[in-house]
Design an enzyme around this catalytic site. Structure first.
Site: not given
Length: 355
Positions: A38, A44, A134-136, A163, A167, A191-192, A206, A236, A296
């Site tokens: 990536g 990446g 990812s934090s999600c 997603y 992960k 995080t983001n 995003h 966030r 949201d």
């Protein structure tokens, strides 16, 4: 100190013990050959820059030459080059709209990439691998700040569930290779993120690059108002991708444990505050409206970064400073693309591609 703080300190201390002791041999060789999967994407490309700056040889393969969803082709290529380490930053990524529109691709493409690269690396005898999640992955209503052990303790955020599940599967895959084969493979959960090479497509980007573009175009066109999704109240956390890259190389050198490591700055802000910051950086003078009929997402998502901080890492790029730098770079590129005559080097544009 509270019981929660005591527990967090104990966790951080435990992680530090599992990391390479001070003065110990690095888990990543000097001048290592590292395959960055990536390498054209936001993450990446930053990791590749950092590795090169630290004296390592970056190995890369364009998507046109190697589809990482093809397990046989990926395994064959890894056997041929036999890198010292792999950083798995390749992924299909996007914002709320993209996740809602293409959940099948977000689930299946990411699963195929992860299965292909991790299994191929192991078969090729690659001794070190860092998987970036990812934090999600954490529950929608996880206690804040979110510790790594919050994984699988509650329901996920529905808007990016496909997603997130992909992960989570990647984390379990890494842990399984460690337990069954003793592989020195590790996971990190950023995080983001934002930074150079971000995706500014309004349908797939995003929140932060989307805000930059929306306010820039509104200022250019003299629009009196920019209407944004949601209420603006969710909070966030944002980290510059170059800070993430520094954390990745530190983890490759020092960390070797089953548990994933959160990567964030340790502070957050409301989306409304973020929008106002971007508006000010861009120079837009109009109003901000909020479409509360739109989702949201998760109410708050702040990572507990005690484990990473115990290794000595700290972020260096402030949010406003980082946003200003990204905006200037993107604006220069956008203006050059509109200018008559020869355009920029066609290869430069590939850096913005999301993988």
């Amino acid at each position: 100190m509270t019981a929660r703080a005591d527990k967090a300190a104990d966790t951080a201390a435990g992680s530090a013990v599992r990391a390479a002791p001070a003065g110990a041999r690095s888990l990543l060789p000097v001048r290592a050959r590292v395959f960055v999967a990536g390498h054209r994407g936001l993450v990446g490309s930053a990791v590749a820059r950092r590795l090169a700056a630290e004296g390592h040889e970056v190995l890369a393969r364009d998507r046109s030459a190697l589809d990482l969803r093809d397990a046989a082709a990926t395994a064959a290529w890894l056997r041929a080059v036999r890198p010292d380490a792999v950083v798995l930053a390749a992924a299909r990524v996007g914002g709320i709209m993209a996740n809602a529109t293409y959940p099948v691709q977000f689930l299946e493409d990411n699963l195929r990439i992860q299965l292909s690269v991790v299994a191929g690396a192991h078969a090729a005898g690659v001794p070190r691998l860092l998987f970036l999640g990812s934090s999600c992955i954490y529950p929608r209503l996880a206690p804040q700040p979110i510790r790594e052990d919050a994984l699988l303790t509650g329901p996920l955020e529905p808007t990016n569930e496909a997603y997130a599940l992909a992960k989570i599967a990647g984390i379990v895959q890494i842990q399984s290779y460690r337990r069954q084969y003793g592989a020195a493979y590790i996971s990190a959960m950023p995080t983001n993120l934002y930074g150079p090479g971000d995706n500014f497509d309004l349908e797939t980007s995003h929140v932060l690059p989307a805000l930059i573009r929306r306010f820039h175009e509104a200022a250019r066109d003299g629009a009196p108002e920019v209407t944004l999704w949601g209420s603006g109240t969710p909070r966030r956390e944002f980290l510059h991708v170059d800070d993430l890259a520094a954390a990745c190389t530190l983890l490759l050198r020092t960390y070797d444990a089953d548990e994933p490591v959160n990567v964030g700055c340790g502070s957050d802000l409301a989306v409304r505050e973020l929008a106002e910051t971007v508006r000010d950086v861009v120079g837009y003078r109009g109003r901000i409206g909020w479409d509360t009929a739109r989702p949201d997402g998760t109410p708050r998502k702040l990572l507990d970064v005690s484990r990473l901080f115990a290794l000595g890492w700290r972020p260096r790029i402030g949010l406003r400073e980082g946003i200003a730098a990204v905006y200037e770079q993107w604006r220069a590129g956008a203006e050059a693309a509109r200018a008559p005559g020869p355009g920029p080097d066609p290869g430069a544009g590939e850096v913005a591609a999301a993988h």
